[in-house]
Design a protein around this motif. Structure first.
Motif, PDB file in Angstrom:
ATOM      1  N   PRO A   1       0.816  -1.218   0.000  1.00 22.75           N
ATOM      2  CA  PRO A   1       0.000   0.000   0.000  1.00 22.75           C
ATOM      3  C   PRO A   1       0.851   1.269   0.000  1.00 22.75           C
ATOM      4  O   PRO A   1       1.952   1.294   0.552  1.00 22.75           O
TER       5      PRO A   1
ATOM      6  N   ALA B   1      -5.593   3.885   3.043  1.00 25.86           N
ATOM      7  CA  ALA B   1      -5.629   3.033   1.851  1.00 25.86           C
ATOM      8  C   ALA B   1      -5.833   1.574   2.239  1.00 25.86           C
ATOM      9  O   ALA B   1      -6.621   0.855   1.616  1.00 25.86           O
TER      10      ALA B   1
ATOM     11  N   ASN C   1      -5.009   3.959  -5.606  1.00 27.22           N
ATOM     12  CA  ASN C   1      -5.719   3.194  -4.577  1.00 27.22           C
ATOM     13  C   ASN C   1      -7.199   3.040  -4.910  1.00 27.22           C
ATOM     14  O   ASN C   1      -7.792   1.985  -4.656  1.00 27.22           O
TER      15      ASN C   1
END
Length: 182
Positions: A16, A79, A41
């Motif tokens: 991420p 995220a 994302n």
């Protein structure tokens, strides 16, 4: 333990980031890298919501190491929550330090060492990556960003946790400590 022993074939491993995240779709039975990318994302969340060919997601978990953190860390945590909200199947979170320790034998090694360990796992640069010029494109051909390599490291670590007989871990590498399953 895993919810469905032995049936986990395809995973989406994610590194991420604040705005973009690296991902790989990886078949654990064959060690085949199906897809990879470094996308926004929002785009990855939408893809996870619609995905029907993935059995689980495996996300690199955030670690603060006891230090203060700022906006970029908070956005990365958001995220991770976004991926969690959009995915309806099994999900796993693994610390980066455990991945480094598993692949390189030392949690303080850098991304360069992790990439080298992954290339060694696939037989070195020439065999693993290859080149269009040589006419041989290896199974890792096209992995360009460090985020994609980090996502591949997440996938490989998870594969080794599912099927430990495929690889003997380095001597001082704990196998189950600090791993989170939800």
């Amino acid at each position: 333990m895993l919810p469905f022993e032995g049936d986990l074939l395809k995973i989406c491993a994610i590194d991420p980031g604040t705005v973009k995240s690296g991902f790989v779709i990886y078949e654990t039975e064959t060690s085949l890298l199906c897809r990879h990318g470094h996308v926004s994302n929002d785009e990855l969340s939408r893809a996870l919501n619609l995905a029907t060919d993935i059995d689980a997601i495996v996300v690199e978990r955030f670690e603060s190491f006891g230090r203060n953190f700022g906006e970029s860390c908070i956005l990365t945590i958001f995220a991770i929550g976004q991926f969690d909200a959009f995915w309806r199947g099994p999900r796993y979170y693994i610390k980066r330090s455990e991945i480094k320790r598993w692949l390189t034998g030392n949690k303080r090694h850098t991304d360069r060492h992790v990439k080298a360990a992954l290339l060694d796992r696939w037989g070195g640069v020439d065999k693993a990556v290859g080149s269009k010029k040589s006419g041989h494109c290896g199974p890792l051909y096209g992995l360009k960003t460090s985020h994609c390599w980090a996502a591949l490291a997440v996938a490989v670590y998870f594969q080794d946790e599912i099927e430990p007989h495929r690889k003997t871990p380095p001597k001082n590498a704990p196998r189950w400590r600090d791993r989170f399953e939800l």
